[in-house]
Scaffold this motif. Structure first.
Motif, mmCIF file in Angstrom:
data_model
loop_
_atom_site.group_PDB
_atom_site.id
_atom_site.type_symbol
_atom_site.label_atom_id
_atom_site.label_comp_id
_atom_site.label_asym_id
_atom_site.label_seq_id
_atom_site.Cartn_x
_atom_site.Cartn_y
_atom_site.Cartn_z
ATOM 1 N N LEU A 206 7.742 -4.324 -7.987
ATOM 2 C CA LEU A 206 6.992 -3.833 -6.834
ATOM 3 C C LEU A 206 5.991 -2.784 -7.302
ATOM 4 O O LEU A 206 6.347 -1.866 -8.037
ATOM 5 N N ILE A 207 4.751 -2.934 -6.850
ATOM 6 C CA ILE A 207 3.675 -2.014 -7.233
ATOM 7 C C ILE A 207 2.943 -1.555 -5.972
ATOM 8 O O ILE A 207 2.696 -2.358 -5.064
ATOM 9 N N THR A 208 2.601 -0.268 -5.915
ATOM 10 C CA THR A 208 1.678 0.217 -4.886
ATOM 11 C C THR A 208 0.310 0.345 -5.556
ATOM 12 O O THR A 208 0.047 1.326 -6.261
ATOM 13 N N ARG B 100 17.743 -10.377 -4.558
ATOM 14 C CA ARG B 100 16.569 -10.315 -5.421
ATOM 15 C C ARG B 100 16.521 -8.963 -6.130
ATOM 16 O O ARG B 100 15.970 -7.990 -5.596
ATOM 17 N N PRO B 101 17.089 -8.862 -7.337
ATOM 18 C CA PRO B 101 17.010 -7.610 -8.086
ATOM 19 C C PRO B 101 15.584 -7.359 -8.552
ATOM 20 O O PRO B 101 14.781 -8.290 -8.666
ATOM 21 N N GLY B 102 15.267 -6.104 -8.799
ATOM 22 C CA GLY B 102 13.904 -5.829 -9.227
ATOM 23 C C GLY B 102 13.718 -4.404 -9.694
ATOM 24 O O GLY B 102 14.657 -3.616 -9.801
ATOM 25 N N ALA B 103 12.449 -4.067 -9.967
ATOM 26 C CA ALA B 103 12.074 -2.745 -10.443
ATOM 27 C C ALA B 103 10.767 -2.335 -9.781
ATOM 28 O O ALA B 103 9.933 -3.185 -9.447
ATOM 29 N N GLY B 104 10.602 -1.035 -9.582
ATOM 30 C CA GLY B 104 9.376 -0.512 -9.003
ATOM 31 C C GLY B 104 8.596 0.309 -10.007
ATOM 32 O O GLY B 104 9.184 1.004 -10.846
ATOM 33 N N LEU B 105 7.276 0.223 -9.940
ATOM 34 C CA LEU B 105 6.410 1.059 -10.762
ATOM 35 C C LEU B 105 6.215 2.389 -10.046
ATOM 36 O O LEU B 105 5.724 2.426 -8.911
ATOM 37 N N ILE B 106 6.610 3.477 -10.694
ATOM 38 C CA ILE B 106 6.571 4.796 -10.078
ATOM 39 C C ILE B 106 5.832 5.753 -11.004
ATOM 40 O O ILE B 106 6.000 5.704 -12.228
ATOM 41 N N SER B 107 5.038 6.617 -10.407
ATOM 42 C CA SER B 107 4.242 7.573 -11.166
ATOM 43 C C SER B 107 5.096 8.363 -12.148
ATOM 44 O O SER B 107 6.244 8.722 -11.865
ATOM 45 N N TRP C 116 0.831 -1.202 0.000
ATOM 46 C CA TRP C 116 0.000 0.000 0.000
ATOM 47 C C TRP C 116 0.864 1.251 0.000
ATOM 48 O O TRP C 116 1.935 1.289 0.602
ATOM 49 N N HIS C 117 0.395 2.294 -0.669
ATOM 50 C CA HIS C 117 1.172 3.506 -0.905
ATOM 51 C C HIS C 117 1.665 4.155 0.385
ATOM 52 O O HIS C 117 2.784 4.685 0.442
#
Length: 214
Positions: free
Chosen positions: A121-123, A68-75, A50-51
């Motif tokens: 990763l997503i909020t 654990r490499p990764g990416a986040g969804l950002i506005s 949650w945001h």
């Protein structure tokens, strides 16, 4: 927030170092119901947070899940530019877009990240809410890729609440932080609007089952 150019870079650099120092005053406990800590990499996930719990997530992932490499969804907003810069300083990639109205480009980029074996990763109530209301984008992504969603939550023994749409949570120094990773949640394929809504609510309920402080 209209901070650009050199002032923005200074702000992000200061924020990055300040956040790391601040986070090291906190006492973390990991509640790993997903069973991923210390285990061989057997697959990747869509993490959902949650945001209003977003502040420390990059620090937590870097410290406790360095393998654990990764990416986040950002506005894609101007404010998102600052968050994206901060996220990249922790060593994570970013994909720009909205979790509530995920465009085709963002969906494709996130799918590519998952195909490469990395997590995302997503909020799902970001960037503008309503708070604790899961947007449809994460359901589309899970259905498209077949990857499970791991609900993530952070609870604090002591915190401040910002006067924002989601009452953003800021932990007080020396607070106890419980990081909860829920069991992997698989989103079923759907063929009707009603079935899709049922899957959306099912994931929303799974995420809310981890939340104590609202």
């Amino acid at each position: 927030m209209k901070i650009e150019g050199r002032p923005a870079r200074w702000l992000i650099a200061f924020g990055f170092h300040f956040l790391r120092v601040w986070a090291r005053t906190l006492r973390f406990k990991i509640d790993d119901r997903a069973g991923v800590i210390g285990q061989p990499l057997k697959g990747n996930y869509i993490a959902a947070l949650w945001h209003n719990r977003l502040l420390l997530i990059s620090f937590v992932l870097k410290r406790f899940f360095p393998e654990r490499p990764g990416a986040g969804l950002i506005s894609a907003s101007r404010d998102g530019d600052l968050i994206a810069d901060l996220t990249q300083r922790f060593g994570f990639d970013v994909v720009r877009g909205s979790s509530s109205r995920m465009g085709a480009t963002a969906l494709l980029e996130l799918s590519d990240v998952l195909s490469s074996g990395h997590d995302v990763l997503i909020t799902p109530d970001g960037p503008r809410g309503p708070a604790y209301e899961l947007g449809p984008g994460i359901i589309f992504l899970a259905q498209k890729t077949g990857r499970p969603v791991i609900p993530v939550n952070m609870e604090y023994s002591s915190c401040w609440r910002v006067k924002s749409w989601d009452r953003f949570i800021v932990p007080r120094p020396f607070a106890k932080v419980r990081v909860i990773l829920g069991q992997p949640h698989y989103v079923a394929a759907t063929s009707t609007r009603e079935e899709f809504e049922a899957e959306r609510l099912r994931l929303q309920d799974a995420m809310m089952s981890l939340v104590e402080r609202r």
